[in-house]
Design a protein around this motif. Structure first.
Motif, PDB file in Angstrom:
ATOM      1  N   LYS A  53       0.889  -1.233  -0.107  1.00 10.77           N
ATOM      2  CA  LYS A  53      -0.188   0.062  -0.063  1.00 10.77           C
ATOM      3  C   LYS A  53       0.832   1.225  -0.106  1.00 10.77           C
ATOM      4  N   VAL A  96      -6.459   1.417   9.222  1.00 11.50           N
ATOM      5  CA  VAL A  96      -5.763   0.647  10.089  1.00 11.50           C
ATOM      6  C   VAL A  96      -5.999  -0.563   9.434  1.00 11.50           C
ATOM      7  N   GLN A  97      -4.795  -1.419   9.289  1.00 12.30           N
ATOM      8  CA  GLN A  97      -4.714  -2.700   8.629  1.00 12.30           C
ATOM      9  C   GLN A  97      -5.178  -3.573   9.729  1.00 12.30           C
ATOM     10  N   LEU A  98      -6.437  -4.666   9.093  1.00 13.69           N
ATOM     11  CA  LEU A  98      -7.020  -5.722   9.923  1.00 13.69           C
ATOM     12  C   LEU A  98      -6.437  -7.116   9.297  1.00 13.69           C
ATOM     13  N   ASP A 120     -10.917   3.300   4.153  1.00 12.24           N
ATOM     14  CA  ASP A 120     -11.467   1.722   3.941  1.00 12.24           C
ATOM     15  C   ASP A 120     -13.207   1.720   3.903  1.00 12.24           C
ATOM     16  N   ILE A 231      -8.063 -15.193  -0.471  1.00 13.00           N
ATOM     17  CA  ILE A 231      -6.591 -15.275  -0.575  1.00 13.00           C
ATOM     18  C   ILE A 231      -6.175 -16.316   0.587  1.00 13.00           C
ATOM     19  N   ARG A 233      -3.430 -18.918   1.984  1.00  9.09           N
ATOM     20  CA  ARG A 233      -2.098 -19.771   1.958  1.00  9.09           C
ATOM     21  C   ARG A 233      -2.117 -20.737   2.422  1.00  9.09           C
ATOM     22  N   PRO A 262      -3.534 -15.757  -7.308  1.00  9.17           N
ATOM     23  CA  PRO A 262      -3.255 -14.269  -7.183  1.00  9.17           C
ATOM     24  C   PRO A 262      -3.559 -13.717  -8.557  1.00  9.17           C
ATOM     25  N   GLY A 263      -3.551 -12.353  -8.698  1.00  2.99           N
ATOM     26  CA  GLY A 263      -3.791 -11.506  -9.845  1.00  2.99           C
ATOM     27  C   GLY A 263      -5.177 -11.357 -10.270  1.00  2.99           C
TER      28      GLY A 263
HETATM   29  N1  LIG Z   1      -7.830  -2.041   6.872  1.00  2.00           N
HETATM   30  C1  LIG Z   1      -8.189  -3.159   5.886  1.00  2.00           C
HETATM   31  N2  LIG Z   1      -7.499  -4.304   6.225  1.00  2.00           N
HETATM   32  C2  LIG Z   1      -7.731  -5.396   5.397  1.00  2.00           C
HETATM   33  C3  LIG Z   1      -8.385  -5.294   4.275  1.00  2.00           C
HETATM   34  C4  LIG Z   1      -8.749  -4.052   3.814  1.00  2.00           C
HETATM   35  O1  LIG Z   1      -9.330  -3.757   2.751  1.00  2.00           O
HETATM   36  N3  LIG Z   1      -8.583  -2.980   4.853  1.00  2.00           N
HETATM   37  N4  LIG Z   1      -8.538  -6.393   3.259  1.00  2.00           N
HETATM   38  C5  LIG Z   1      -7.428  -7.421   3.541  1.00  2.00           C
HETATM   39  C6  LIG Z   1      -6.108  -7.598   3.168  1.00  2.00           C
HETATM   40  N5  LIG Z   1      -5.868  -6.626   2.060  1.00  2.00           N
HETATM   41  C7  LIG Z   1      -5.631  -5.448   2.124  1.00  2.00           C
HETATM   42  O2  LIG Z   1      -5.370  -4.798   3.287  1.00  2.00           O
HETATM   43  C8  LIG Z   1      -5.272  -7.077   0.614  1.00  2.00           C
HETATM   44  C9  LIG Z   1      -5.280  -8.460   0.458  1.00  2.00           C
HETATM   45  C10 LIG Z   1      -4.530  -9.012  -0.863  1.00  2.00           C
HETATM   46  C11 LIG Z   1      -4.051  -8.141  -1.623  1.00  2.00           C
HETATM   47  C12 LIG Z   1      -3.359  -8.550  -2.816  1.00  2.00           C
HETATM   48  O3  LIG Z   1      -2.701  -7.893  -3.685  1.00  2.00           O
HETATM   49  N6  LIG Z   1      -3.233  -9.840  -3.066  1.00  2.00           N
HETATM   50  C13 LIG Z   1      -2.022 -10.506  -4.240  1.00  2.00           C
HETATM   51  C14 LIG Z   1      -1.424 -11.638  -3.546  1.00  2.00           C
HETATM   52  C15 LIG Z   1      -0.384 -10.998  -2.612  1.00  2.00           C
HETATM   53  C16 LIG Z   1       0.319 -11.922  -2.119  1.00  2.00           C
HETATM   54  O4  LIG Z   1       1.369 -12.585  -2.474  1.00  2.00           O
HETATM   55  O5  LIG Z   1       0.129 -12.046  -0.727  1.00  2.00           O
HETATM   56  C17 LIG Z   1      -3.276 -11.053  -4.999  1.00  2.00           C
HETATM   57  O6  LIG Z   1      -4.357 -11.499  -4.799  1.00  2.00           O
HETATM   58  O7  LIG Z   1      -2.671 -11.116  -6.310  1.00  2.00           O
HETATM   59  C18 LIG Z   1      -4.071  -6.919  -1.467  1.00  2.00           C
HETATM   60  C19 LIG Z   1      -4.599  -6.502  -0.296  1.00  2.00           C
HETATM   61  C20 LIG Z   1      -7.400  -7.736   5.184  1.00  2.00           C
HETATM   62  N7  LIG Z   1      -7.222  -6.829   5.737  1.00  2.00           N
END
Ligand SMILES: Nc1nc2c(c(=O)[nH]1)N[C@@H](CN(C=O)c1ccc(C(=O)N[C@@H](CCC(=O)O)C(=O)O)cc1)CN2
Length: 299
Positions: A53, A96-98, A120, A231, A233, A262-263
């Motif tokens: 980000k 704030v990241q969750l 958000d 997503i 793992r 991903p993607g």
């Molecule tokens: N405050 C927030 N927290 C969280 C959010 C949010 O929107 N706001 N969402 C999710 C996590 N997230 C953003 O924060 C998020 C998840 C995945 C990706 C992403 O680009 N994924 C890639 C793979 C990346 C990797 O290798 O891990 C893909 O899907 O191609 C971006 C943002 C929970 N928390």
């Protein structure tokens, strides 16, 4: 064989346009959108998202402010930081990241963010605005899903949509956005009876449950558009990999179109975060949101 909806490419194009508009905003109005991201703790996935980000905000020439707090930080310290950022004119968006660690009440933290800086879209004011058709901030992941859907399908009116998952971050706002586009919407969850049949009825299937490959290809209506928000793992053949909530290999044979993991949706989440930050900056300065960026997002 399904069309693969390339969210990574779409997000790159959108971010490039956001970057151009940020430069114009600075040149014309001396405003640089500022994004503050707060990470509490050391969750490895959250660290990656926060780093991405901040990097993508800088690439769009926004001002990026990163705050890393220890896992055990008292809630009051976090609330103090939010208060400071609420009052800082250089910060237009606060995130704030969750997830947050257990000693922190996520609801209190979200409610402490100024609604016009809540990029958000999780503050009750913005949740209410979405529910009542207002123009508040829309959560990034559902917003990105909707852009991909509209780009692929055009008019969604009358289509049957199934949202699998009822989280505040994805499921509920996604269902509201689909309703706004005149879809017939069902929200399914862990207690839904006959989940497979519900899925088979859907022209649009949004999978957002966080369970690896839970939806097999034979749950998908032939020709349906599948948006995979999961997503997950996993370890397979001794190797770590990311998979969605949909079993991609079997779904690709039945669906009309599908997002990969991903993607797919993931990159759209961060592109929409930058879009929401640009919009917040414009609004806070009484300026219109540049038409070019809306065209790139929805056109
Ligand atoms: N405050 C927030 N927290 C969280 C959010 C949010 O929107 N706001 N969402 C999710 C996590 N997230 C953003 O924060 C998020 C998840 C995945 C990706 C992403 O680009 N994924 C890639 C793979 C990346 C990797 O290798 O891990 C893909 O899907 O191609 C971006 C943002 C929970 N928390």
């Amino acid at each position: 064989m399904a069309t693969i909806i390339d969210g990574k490419h779409y997000a790159e194009r959108l971010r490039a346009e956001i970057g151009r508009q940020v430069v114009q905003l600075r040149e014309a109005h001396l405003v640089t959108p500022g994004l503050a991201v707060i990470l509490v703790g050391e969750d490895p996935a959250s660290q990656v998202y926060v780093r991405n980000k901040a990097r993508q905000a800088r690439e769009a020439t926004m001002a990026s402010f990163e705050y890393r707090l220890p896992h055990g930080v008292p809630q009051e310290k976090l609330l103090e930081l939010i208060e400071r950022l609420n009052a800082d004119p250089a910060v237009h968006g606060i995130l704030v990241q969750l997830p947050l660690p257990p000693q922190v009440d996520a609801e209190r933290v979200i409610n402490a963010i100024r609604p016009d800086k809540d990029i958000d879209g999780f503050h009750p004011v913005n949740v209410g605005s979405l529910a009542t058709g207002g123009d508040g901030t829309v959560p990034c992941t559902p917003l990105g899903c909707m852009m991909l859907l509209k780009h692929h399908l055009g008019d969604l009116s009358g289509l049957r949509a199934l949202v699998l998952g009822r989280s505040n971050i994805v499921g509920k706002p996604m269902a509201t956005l689909l309703l706004r586009e005149n879809c017939t919407v069902t929200i399914a969850h862990s207690k839904t009876v006959g989940l497979d049949e519900e899925c088979r009825r859907a022209d649009i299937l949004i999978a957002a449950v966080g369970r690896p490959r839970m939806v097999p290809g034979d749950w998908i209506k032939p020709g349906a558009t599948v948006i995979d928000v999961g997503i997950n793992r996993i370890e397979e053949n001794g190797k770590a990999r990311l998979v969605g909530d949909v079993d991609f290999d079997s779904a690709v044979a039945t669906a009309g179109a599908i997002t990969p993991v991903p993607g797919g949706v993931g990159p759209m989440t961060i592109a929409c975060l930058l879009l929401n930050t640009l919009e917040a900056a414009c609004r806070q300065h009484g300026l219109p949101v540049p038409a070019g960026v809306m065209e790139a997002a929805w056109g």
